[in-house]
Design a protein around this motif. Sequence first.
Motif, short mmCIF file in Angstrom:
data_model
loop_
_atom_site.label_atom_id
_atom_site.label_comp_id
_atom_site.label_asym_id
_atom_site.label_seq_id
_atom_site.Cartn_x
_atom_site.Cartn_y
_atom_site.Cartn_z
N LEU A 89 0.83 -1.20 0.00
CA LEU A 89 0.00 0.00 0.00
C LEU A 89 0.87 1.25 0.00
N SER A 114 -8.56 -1.26 7.61
CA SER A 114 -8.54 -2.69 7.34
C SER A 114 -8.47 -3.49 8.65
N GLY A 124 -10.62 0.06 4.04
CA GLY A 124 -9.56 -0.73 3.47
C GLY A 124 -9.68 -2.23 3.70
N ILE A 166 -6.01 3.88 5.71
CA ILE A 166 -6.52 2.67 5.07
C ILE A 166 -6.07 1.43 5.84
N VAL A 184 -12.38 6.44 3.87
CA VAL A 184 -11.82 5.24 3.25
C VAL A 184 -12.27 4.00 4.02
N CYS A 192 -6.59 -5.01 3.52
CA CYS A 192 -5.17 -5.22 3.26
C CYS A 192 -4.82 -6.67 3.60
N SER A 222 -3.66 -4.76 -1.41
CA SER A 222 -4.52 -3.88 -0.61
C SER A 222 -5.51 -3.17 -1.52
N ARG A 223 -6.72 -3.08 -1.01
CA ARG A 223 -7.78 -2.37 -1.74
C ARG A 223 -8.47 -1.43 -0.77
N ALA A 224 -9.06 -0.39 -1.34
CA ALA A 224 -9.79 0.55 -0.49
C ALA A 224 -10.94 1.16 -1.27
N GLU A 243 -6.63 -0.16 -5.91
CA GLU A 243 -5.99 -1.43 -5.57
C GLU A 243 -4.49 -1.28 -5.72
N SER A 282 -12.60 3.46 -5.85
CA SER A 282 -11.77 2.43 -5.24
C SER A 282 -10.38 2.48 -5.83
#
Length: 372
Positions: A187, A364, A210, A360, A208, A212, A235-237, A250, A248
């Motif tokens: 990230l 997560s 997240g 983020i 946000v 992760c 990791s995505r958010a 990634e 979003s």
Amino acid sequence: MSDRTSLNIGLIGTGFMGQAHALGYATAEKVFDLPYGLTLRTVADVTEEAAAKAAKRFGFDSWTTDWRDLLNDPEIDVIDITAPNALHKEMALAAIAAGKHVFCEKPLAPLSADAREMAKAAKAAGVVTQVGFNYLCNPMMGLAKQMIEAGELGEIRSYRGIHAEDYMADASAPHSFRTDPAGGGVLADLGSHALATAEYLLGPITRVMGDCVTAIDSRPDRNGTPAPVLVDDVSRAFLRFENGATGSIEANWIATGRKMQHDFEVHGSKGALILSQERLNELHFYSTDDAPGRRGFRKIEAGPEHDPYGLFCVAPGHQIGFNDLKAIEIAGYIGAIAGQQPEPFGFDAGTRIQHLVETILVSSADGGWKAV
């Protein structure tokens, strides 16, 4: 420094980004009408072989295995840091204390508190700073921003961004500075670019959520013994923007087959834009103003009309590349040192990105939305 006609550069690190910076200085001086000449004064690396090789290859006056030698040289004006992430803070603070301008590759620091300390020190010392986010220097990125701000896409509704590569996809690849918790994780390494692009195009992110993930839970250490991985591989958010849009991002460094996927899609009420770093000289535009039956994404090719492409090549469609983006970034930074413009992406901006990364990661771990 006002009586200087040339700036002396001290570069720390000779790896991938060190080479990109060295080439960037050489190109920037030849392509742009800079307020200063640029002299590659000294390059530092941990081994004599790497430092000496870089000095010879890129034309530095001298080399050293101790980066502190650069700080003690009164002739050096700019310290350029491309060392591993965990070393950025120590090096930058020492350079600032020595009264040097500082160019530091991203992420500025693994912790936003450290980044804030670095930004505060730079401001107090009155030195000019830059964080390496050269993808933002792509003329096609600038065109996308202009089109969005001009309302050509109408009301912006959604955003998708991704930065995916595969340099950590091999589970047998050993631990490195990238998998050191003090260095960040994917990230911080790639997601920082995706977040910087999102805010560059659409403005501030306000919330946000997240997710992760550590997909490869152990890697061999320097002795070949399996050791746990404590950073994220993917990791995505989800994002909420101040302008009302949602989106979003990634970050993925185990995306097998991907070498440089830094892409975005922006969707508005009147149109959409798509750009991929793998084809960085092409911006694709969809407009609802086109007649039914004639609609579709059309390619806009980079050319001399998209400043500063024309300084590199007079012919449209012949393309510029990654190192050219670094040269554009350096030219903007040199202009800021000369007082011709604000810092293009200084330590305050780098701190903002690290704060987003950290928020983020907290989201997560907590499993919910977080305000930025």
